[in-house]
Design a protein around this motif. Sequence first.
Motif, mmCIF file in Angstrom:
data_model
loop_
_atom_site.group_PDB
_atom_site.id
_atom_site.type_symbol
_atom_site.label_atom_id
_atom_site.label_comp_id
_atom_site.label_asym_id
_atom_site.label_seq_id
_atom_site.Cartn_x
_atom_site.Cartn_y
_atom_site.Cartn_z
ATOM 1 N N VAL A 656 1.059 -0.924 -0.338
ATOM 2 C CA VAL A 656 0.285 0.218 -0.048
ATOM 3 C C VAL A 656 1.163 1.367 0.179
ATOM 4 O O VAL A 656 1.994 1.139 0.719
ATOM 5 C CB VAL A 656 -0.818 -0.654 1.273
ATOM 6 C CG1 VAL A 656 -2.118 1.334 1.218
ATOM 7 C CG2 VAL A 656 -2.337 -0.998 0.990
ATOM 8 N N GLU A 657 0.227 1.930 -1.149
ATOM 9 C CA GLU A 657 1.629 3.291 -1.047
ATOM 10 C C GLU A 657 1.013 4.019 -0.357
ATOM 11 O O GLU A 657 0.184 5.109 -0.416
ATOM 12 C CB GLU A 657 1.540 3.628 -2.634
ATOM 13 C CG GLU A 657 2.479 4.983 -2.784
ATOM 14 C CD GLU A 657 2.055 5.300 -4.176
ATOM 15 O OE1 GLU A 657 2.986 4.872 -5.343
ATOM 16 O OE2 GLU A 657 1.648 6.488 -4.685
ATOM 17 N N MET A 658 1.470 4.616 1.086
ATOM 18 C CA MET A 658 1.042 5.768 2.265
ATOM 19 C C MET A 658 2.013 6.866 1.841
ATOM 20 O O MET A 658 2.997 7.229 1.459
ATOM 21 C CB MET A 658 1.323 5.060 3.112
ATOM 22 C CG MET A 658 0.679 3.550 3.727
ATOM 23 S SD MET A 658 -0.408 3.527 3.644
ATOM 24 C CE MET A 658 -0.145 3.455 5.689
ATOM 25 N N PRO A 659 0.789 7.941 1.855
ATOM 26 C CA PRO A 659 1.560 9.189 1.666
ATOM 27 C C PRO A 659 1.860 10.173 3.300
ATOM 28 O O PRO A 659 1.354 10.450 3.863
ATOM 29 C CB PRO A 659 -0.153 10.023 1.372
ATOM 30 C CG PRO A 659 -1.288 9.449 1.803
ATOM 31 C CD PRO A 659 -0.433 7.868 1.749
ATOM 32 N N VAL A 660 3.326 9.012 3.806
ATOM 33 C CA VAL A 660 3.807 9.399 4.260
ATOM 34 C C VAL A 660 4.692 10.870 4.636
ATOM 35 O O VAL A 660 4.874 11.399 3.779
ATOM 36 C CB VAL A 660 4.915 8.396 4.901
ATOM 37 C CG1 VAL A 660 5.426 8.909 5.904
ATOM 38 C CG2 VAL A 660 4.520 7.209 4.603
ATOM 39 N N VAL A 661 3.889 11.870 5.454
ATOM 40 C CA VAL A 661 4.517 13.458 5.970
ATOM 41 C C VAL A 661 5.461 12.652 6.944
ATOM 42 O O VAL A 661 5.378 12.650 7.971
ATOM 43 C CB VAL A 661 3.090 13.608 7.221
ATOM 44 C CG1 VAL A 661 3.882 14.970 6.886
ATOM 45 C CG2 VAL A 661 2.131 14.259 6.196
ATOM 46 N N THR A 662 6.524 13.652 6.141
ATOM 47 C CA THR A 662 7.567 13.606 6.314
ATOM 48 C C THR A 662 8.434 15.554 6.200
ATOM 49 O O THR A 662 7.918 15.968 6.374
ATOM 50 C CB THR A 662 9.015 13.043 6.130
ATOM 51 O OG1 THR A 662 8.977 14.127 4.676
ATOM 52 C CG2 THR A 662 8.775 12.074 5.550
ATOM 53 N N THR A 663 9.099 15.287 7.504
ATOM 54 C CA THR A 663 9.863 16.825 7.713
ATOM 55 C C THR A 663 11.076 16.494 8.259
ATOM 56 O O THR A 663 11.830 15.918 8.277
ATOM 57 C CB THR A 663 9.127 17.000 9.767
ATOM 58 O OG1 THR A 663 8.970 16.807 10.420
ATOM 59 C CG2 THR A 663 7.477 17.683 9.275
ATOM 60 N N PRO A 664 11.765 17.540 8.491
ATOM 61 C CA PRO A 664 13.441 17.873 7.848
ATOM 62 C C PRO A 664 14.030 17.632 9.448
ATOM 63 O O PRO A 664 12.302 17.462 10.443
ATOM 64 C CB PRO A 664 13.776 19.727 7.306
ATOM 65 C CG PRO A 664 12.369 19.779 6.859
ATOM 66 C CD PRO A 664 10.830 19.096 8.231
#
Length: 664
Positions: A656-664
């Motif tokens: 499942v391609e998850m729209p993962v939120v990343t921060t610097p």
Amino acid sequence: MISQHQVTRFAWVLTFMLLAMGAESQGPPPATYPALPSETPTTFTPVTDSFDYSRREVMIPMRDGVKLHTVILVPKGAKGAPILFTRTPYSATDLTSHDPRGDGGLPAAPSAHLSSILQGYDNANDVIVEGGYIRVVQDVRGRYGSEGDYVMTRPLHGRQNPTPVDEATDTYDSIDWLVKNIPESNGKVGILGISYDGFLPLMALVNPHPALKVSVPMNPMVDGWMGDDWFHYGAFRQQNLPYIYEQEATRNNDAKWWSSNYDDYDMYMQAGSAGALGHIRGLEQVGFWRKLLEHPSYDAFWRDQAMDKVLASQPLRVPVMLVHSLWDQEDIYGAIAVYKAIKPKDTNNDKVFLVMGPWHHGQEIDDGSSLGAIKFNSDTALYFRQNVLRPFLDHCHKDGAPNAGVSPVTAFETGTNTWEHLPAWPAGCASGCTIRPTRLYLSSGLKLGFAAPQPGDAAFDEYISDPAKPVPFRARPIQPVGYGTGYTWAEWLVDDQREASGRQDVLAFVSDVLSAPVKISGQPIANLIASTSGTDSDWVVKVIDVYPDEVANQPGLGGFQLMVSADIFRGRYRESLETAKTIAPDKPLLYRFALPTANHVFLPGHRIMVQIQSSWFPLYDRNPQTFVPNIFWAKPGDYRKAVQRVFHAPNQASFVEMPVVTTP
């Protein structure tokens, strides 16, 4: 020989006897008594001087001469007030009348207070009453008090509607009459509504009347085939049969679907196919049902009506606030689809707004403190109405009203239970973060993780899908679709999924316990490599948040399995949504489809689960797993067991391609 005298005498005797008999049969003359007049007056006029509003009922003429029944509620003393308009197929009278018990169980009745009259569907009464709005509710043509012919979600004039009138023209004509005939108004109109009544504010955006200042479609019906009321990716939502029956059989919903089983699971199983059940119940008399039977695939009939596609081809002239529920059990597709279609037109970032709340269908006008077992630590619906909806409406309708200060996107983040104010959707956060499509892999041993499968691991997991024992979409006994006291239909998307994860015909892939939060914002994409021993198959993919084994202060959530995003895909449409094709047996094939939007944080201590199954019954009709031209008419012999395999080898990876939120 009888003489003439004897004959005459006999005749006189006979006449006397007949007269006596007649007098005896008539009885004594009727008794007479003094006049006692009826206590009911010839005409009764209610005295409503104490009411805090006035009520007017009018028939507004449309351009083709058809007149639409319209209820106008004007607050006492109103002057220069804006109009808040709702159009509905659900009875304008009922939506503007008091329910004495408040649960839909008693007949509609008057009330002296506008706030009480407005209790019910579509009525954010705190916003309407506190804002001093003139409330107008209208029956669409062909329903309840309105004249004309009814067509379910009547399409725009064109290929699917050869008449010169549609919901856009009816809205235009109605607004034109209202601003010219309500002297208390300031000539500004807003339109809002939920579900079907949310579809109608979208229609109002086509060639809108100049007096229309804002449109608020809430949980709108947008595309009935792709993911709203009638189908999801081709799988038919058969528990809506009673709605179709009651909505179209009569003008006033007088004909009622009848119960035959306490458990809907049994009723739909006994009938066989959805087409067979419709036939048993006489549903083929109803026009929309016949259209459904004729259009099981995504052909022009559906594409022409899809409001996201319609509005993508229209200029953007009116501010729009789309309201979406993250656990909308009926129309989870539409609002996000329209947002994606029209947001690119919003070049100044001041006309398209999106609100996403942790609600079921329509919960934004009710109490939003919880949904099922899930609590949100505040009344999220009240927050929306008071801090987003009312300022937005006031700014659009009232001269001198302060800038609403509403963000382009107001989104509730589930898991952390916080509101976010975002520049667009999906954005992940207000600033400084990115969304990275990240593969969440299904692996051997029913493991789930962000690491790809390794060589030498088992290539697949399998289960047997038996149409004679389909997977229930919630714990049995299953209620029919319904609202009001005792019904929990609105909560099924937040049901604990342990009921399914323990079945032999459901694969449940589970991650390790999370040591850090994982946030997703957007639509997960199922990327399933799977095979079936049959020639057709459904695939259900569910992304689930698994709570810790014990939860302090709420023990019932220990180990709870909360669906965050889930949907069903009918395999025959793998290559083309318009043309159904046989699936090659036992051949691994790619099934790729988007799941509903989510804005969720999987917290540390939780786990992530993905469940795979091949039925979701009786909400969706059973796939016979043998290819037939039209599943509505599948025969008992067509329903066969199939071996379903989900592959997770390095060269056949399911994820499942998850729209993962990343921060610097």
